[in-house]
Design an enzyme around this catalytic site. Structure first.
Site, PDB file in Angstrom:
ATOM      1  N   LYS A  85       6.534  -7.049  -0.205  1.00  0.00           N
ATOM      2  CA  LYS A  85       5.578  -7.326   0.879  1.00  0.00           C
ATOM      3  C   LYS A  85       4.259  -7.867   0.313  1.00  0.00           C
ATOM      4  O   LYS A  85       3.716  -8.842   0.815  1.00  0.00           O
ATOM      5  CB  LYS A  85       5.253  -6.040   1.674  1.00  0.00           C
ATOM      6  CG  LYS A  85       6.431  -5.394   2.370  1.00  0.00           C
ATOM      7  CD  LYS A  85       5.975  -4.218   3.242  1.00  0.00           C
ATOM      8  CE  LYS A  85       5.345  -3.073   2.469  1.00  0.00           C
ATOM      9  NZ  LYS A  85       6.271  -2.330   1.614  1.00  0.00           N
ATOM     10  N   ARG A 105       2.822   2.430   9.410  1.00  0.00           N
ATOM     11  CA  ARG A 105       3.863   3.120   8.641  1.00  0.00           C
ATOM     12  C   ARG A 105       4.698   4.049   9.519  1.00  0.00           C
ATOM     13  O   ARG A 105       5.667   4.625   9.058  1.00  0.00           O
ATOM     14  CB  ARG A 105       3.197   3.999   7.615  1.00  0.00           C
ATOM     15  CG  ARG A 105       3.066   3.701   6.143  1.00  0.00           C
ATOM     16  CD  ARG A 105       3.968   2.818   5.441  1.00  0.00           C
ATOM     17  NE  ARG A 105       4.028   3.118   4.025  1.00  0.00           N
ATOM     18  CZ  ARG A 105       3.351   2.498   3.084  1.00  0.00           C
ATOM     19  NH1 ARG A 105       2.535   1.515   3.387  1.00  0.00           N
ATOM     20  NH2 ARG A 105       3.499   2.844   1.817  1.00  0.00           N
ATOM     21  N   ARG A 122       8.998  -1.965 -12.727  1.00  0.00           N
ATOM     22  CA  ARG A 122       7.536  -2.024 -12.591  1.00  0.00           C
ATOM     23  C   ARG A 122       6.895  -0.866 -13.368  1.00  0.00           C
ATOM     24  O   ARG A 122       5.903  -1.039 -14.052  1.00  0.00           O
ATOM     25  CB  ARG A 122       7.159  -1.953 -11.101  1.00  0.00           C
ATOM     26  CG  ARG A 122       5.690  -2.137 -10.831  1.00  0.00           C
ATOM     27  CD  ARG A 122       5.446  -2.622  -9.404  1.00  0.00           C
ATOM     28  NE  ARG A 122       5.460  -1.541  -8.443  1.00  0.00           N
ATOM     29  CZ  ARG A 122       5.361  -1.706  -7.115  1.00  0.00           C
ATOM     30  NH1 ARG A 122       5.272  -2.910  -6.613  1.00  0.00           N
ATOM     31  NH2 ARG A 122       5.358  -0.685  -6.308  1.00  0.00           N
ATOM     32  N   ARG A 153       0.090   2.821 -11.360  1.00  0.00           N
ATOM     33  CA  ARG A 153       0.172   3.552 -10.098  1.00  0.00           C
ATOM     34  C   ARG A 153       0.761   4.927 -10.327  1.00  0.00           C
ATOM     35  O   ARG A 153       1.824   5.078 -10.914  1.00  0.00           O
ATOM     36  CB  ARG A 153       1.052   2.777  -9.108  1.00  0.00           C
ATOM     37  CG  ARG A 153       0.329   1.605  -8.498  1.00  0.00           C
ATOM     38  CD  ARG A 153       1.193   0.889  -7.497  1.00  0.00           C
ATOM     39  NE  ARG A 153       1.583   1.746  -6.384  1.00  0.00           N
ATOM     40  CZ  ARG A 153       2.013   1.274  -5.230  1.00  0.00           C
ATOM     41  NH1 ARG A 153       2.095  -0.014  -5.033  1.00  0.00           N
ATOM     42  NH2 ARG A 153       2.372   2.099  -4.265  1.00  0.00           N
ATOM     43  N   ARG A 176       9.117   8.187  -1.411  1.00  0.00           N
ATOM     44  CA  ARG A 176       8.601   7.062  -0.625  1.00  0.00           C
ATOM     45  C   ARG A 176       9.730   6.373   0.161  1.00  0.00           C
ATOM     46  O   ARG A 176       9.529   5.952   1.298  1.00  0.00           O
ATOM     47  CB  ARG A 176       7.880   6.066  -1.543  1.00  0.00           C
ATOM     48  CG  ARG A 176       6.507   6.590  -1.978  1.00  0.00           C
ATOM     49  CD  ARG A 176       5.987   5.884  -3.208  1.00  0.00           C
ATOM     50  NE  ARG A 176       5.703   4.488  -2.971  1.00  0.00           N
ATOM     51  CZ  ARG A 176       5.678   3.551  -3.920  1.00  0.00           C
ATOM     52  NH1 ARG A 176       5.944   3.884  -5.182  1.00  0.00           N
ATOM     53  NH2 ARG A 176       5.387   2.323  -3.624  1.00  0.00           N
TER      54      ARG A 176
HETATM   55  P1  AMP Z   1       1.774   1.128  -0.685  1.00  0.00           P
HETATM   56  O1  AMP Z   1       0.891   0.489  -1.697  1.00  0.00           O
HETATM   57  O2  AMP Z   1       1.781   0.417   0.644  1.00  0.00           O
HETATM   58  O3  AMP Z   1       3.159   1.395  -1.198  1.00  0.00           O
HETATM   59  O4  AMP Z   1       1.134   2.561  -0.356  1.00  0.00           O
HETATM   60  C1  AMP Z   1       0.982   3.530  -1.363  1.00  0.00           C
HETATM   61  C2  AMP Z   1       0.726   4.885  -0.728  1.00  0.00           C
HETATM   62  O5  AMP Z   1      -0.476   4.825   0.048  1.00  0.00           O
HETATM   63  C3  AMP Z   1       1.799   5.363   0.255  1.00  0.00           C
HETATM   64  O6  AMP Z   1       2.893   5.998  -0.397  1.00  0.00           O
HETATM   65  C4  AMP Z   1       0.992   6.334   1.113  1.00  0.00           C
HETATM   66  O7  AMP Z   1       0.748   7.551   0.426  1.00  0.00           O
HETATM   67  C5  AMP Z   1      -0.337   5.620   1.237  1.00  0.00           C
HETATM   68  N1  AMP Z   1      -0.357   4.692   2.394  1.00  0.00           N
HETATM   69  C6  AMP Z   1      -0.465   3.333   2.361  1.00  0.00           C
HETATM   70  N2  AMP Z   1      -0.473   2.825   3.602  1.00  0.00           N
HETATM   71  C7  AMP Z   1      -0.364   3.886   4.442  1.00  0.00           C
HETATM   72  C8  AMP Z   1      -0.294   4.026   5.856  1.00  0.00           C
HETATM   73  N3  AMP Z   1      -0.331   2.954   6.682  1.00  0.00           N
HETATM   74  N4  AMP Z   1      -0.179   5.279   6.369  1.00  0.00           N
HETATM   75  C9  AMP Z   1      -0.159   6.371   5.576  1.00  0.00           C
HETATM   76  N5  AMP Z   1      -0.196   6.313   4.243  1.00  0.00           N
HETATM   77  C10 AMP Z   1      -0.305   5.090   3.667  1.00  0.00           C
END
Ligand code: AMP
Length: 197
Positions: free
Chosen positions: A13, A88, A127, A136, A147
């Site tokens: 994404k 989400r 990664r 990360r 996740r």
């Molecule tokens: P991402 O970089 O999108 O994979 O997000 C990393 C982490 O950030 C996720 O596993 C959640 O803990 C948190 N996170 C990101 N976006 C959201 C969202 N829209 N709602 C809740 N938690 C989020």
């Protein structure tokens, strides 16, 4: 244009949003990036989010909805944006609908990047190896499994949610990166034609 890029962790994404935003003069809004910046800066939001993110859980809806509400009001978003990692779950999608409706706005398209779990695991492990686990806190096998489970339980229902509204396009995220970009571009062109007619 207001777009959502939807898909499991590691589906591409972020990479695709970066390419599409540049080509269309949009702003990429990644809630994950914003939350990681808040953690790094040690803000209240960051403190609230840190442990949840490290174990692969979602941060509370009101936190991310607040972040997106503030960010989308900024002048650089006036030409449109790509939401990457938001919403989400259905509650966040409903909050977004309300937020947009209050401005007389609506979403133009939701692009779902479909990728099988086995491929995601391989991508994330790669990664994690490349970054030596330093970039990360949630790029490890345990957090990734969490996740993915969270994605299937809470985020995947959004596919049906947006299909019902008639704005969902599913793209095969397992193809070559350039092919995926081309498919997204083709889907957006169709939407633009639809909107114009
Ligand atoms: P991402 O970089 O999108 O994979 O997000 C990393 C982490 O950030 C996720 O596993 C959640 O803990 C948190 N996170 C990101 N976006 C959201 C969202 N829209 N709602 C809740 N938690 C989020």
């Amino acid at each position: 244009m207001k777009l959502i890029f939807l898909g499991p962790p590691g589906a591409g994404k972020g990479t695709q949003a970066e390419r599409i935003q540049a080509a269309h003069g949009l702003v990429q809004l990644s809630t994950g990036d914003m939350l990681r910046a808040a953690v790094a800066a040690g803000t209240e939001v960051g403190k609230q989010a840190e442990a949840l993110m490290a174990r692969g859980d979602l941060v509370p809806d009101e936190v991310v909805v607040g972040i997106i509400a503030d960010r989308t009001e900024q002048p650089d978003c006036s030409n449109g944006y790509i939401l990457d990692g938001f919403p989400r779950n259905v509650a966040q999608a409903e909050a977004l609908d309300k937020m947009l409706a209050s401005h007389g706005a609506k979403l133009d398209a939701v692009i779902e990047l479909g990728v099988e779990d086995s491929i995601l695991l391989a991508r994330i492990e790669k990664r994690a190896a490349e970054t030596n686990g330093s970039a990360r806190a949630d790029d490890n096998a345990e957090a990734l499994k969490k996740r993915l489970a969270v994605y299937h339980e809470q985020t995947a229902p959004l596919i049906g949610y947006y299909k019902n509204v008639g704005i969902l396009t599913t793209v095969d995220g397992m193809k070559e990166m350039d092919e995926v970009t081309a498919e997204i571009e083709a889907a957006l062109e169709l939407k633009e034609k639809d909107n114009a007619s």
